[in-house]
Motif scaffolding. Structure first.
Motif, mmCIF file in Angstrom:
data_model
loop_
_atom_site.group_PDB
_atom_site.id
_atom_site.type_symbol
_atom_site.label_atom_id
_atom_site.label_comp_id
_atom_site.label_asym_id
_atom_site.label_seq_id
_atom_site.Cartn_x
_atom_site.Cartn_y
_atom_site.Cartn_z
ATOM 1 N N LYS A 135 10.599 1.368 -1.483
ATOM 2 C CA LYS A 135 11.452 0.711 -0.490
ATOM 3 C C LYS A 135 10.864 0.888 0.906
ATOM 4 O O LYS A 135 10.799 -0.061 1.692
ATOM 5 N N ARG A 136 10.413 2.092 1.224
ATOM 6 C CA ARG A 136 9.876 2.365 2.558
ATOM 7 C C ARG A 136 8.586 1.579 2.799
ATOM 8 O O ARG A 136 8.392 1.013 3.874
ATOM 9 N N GLU A 139 9.524 -1.910 3.512
ATOM 10 C CA GLU A 139 10.098 -2.011 4.860
ATOM 11 C C GLU A 139 8.994 -2.034 5.919
ATOM 12 O O GLU A 139 9.079 -2.783 6.894
#
Length: 155
Positions: A135-136, A139
């Motif tokens: 997810k990071r 992002e």
């Protein structure tokens, strides 16, 4: 150790020389990295440096929870105005191999990133990837996409 693969593309309404000039400068990386990562190039005398095979770039970066880490990257391959590859030598990942490709297209440039990474830590790394890391990383690339679109526009 499980290796993950992500790909990102972006079209820019600029010529190939302009795109290459920006992305082949290590000092511009901080500009397209989320500010909460407090990204700092710590290599001395990098102003005006362009990517070349064997270039070592050191950073301080806080990818998660504001914890600052050292990151050392080597530029392993460069083909002028076509691609360069950076590989982590020391840092938060067990493996990091990032290809940056540039292709002249009608009205601009197509950028294509191919990222392979591994976390290590066995099953714990797989859980960390599923809950946090993937997810990071997505992002970070979403931020980069938006920042680059703001700098150069979109096609």
């Amino acid at each position: 150790m499980k290796t993950y693969r992500l790909e990102f593309t972006q079209k820019l309404p600029v010529d190939l020389a302009t795109a290459w000039d920006f992305f082949s400068s290590p000092m511009n990386l901080a500009e397209i990295t989320p500010t909460d990562m407090t990204f700092d190039v710590t290599s001395p005398n990098m102003e005006g440096t362009k990517m070349y095979p064997g270039l070592i770039i050191t950073y301080k970066v806080a990818p998660i929870a504001g914890i600052k880490l050292n990151w050392v990257t080597e530029i392993t391959h460069v083909k002028d105005q076509e691609y360069f590859i950076d590989e982590q030598r020391f840092g938060p990942f067990a493996f990091w191999h990032h290809q940056h490709h540039f292709e002249k297209i009608a009205d601009g440039v197509l950028m294509h990133d191919i990222l392979h990474y591994a976390i290590g830590w066995g099953p714990i790394g797989g859980i960390a990837n599923a809950l946090i890391v993937n997810k990071r990383v997505n992002e970070i690339f979403k931020f980069r996409y938006q920042k680059v679109a703001g700098l150069f526009g979109t096609l």
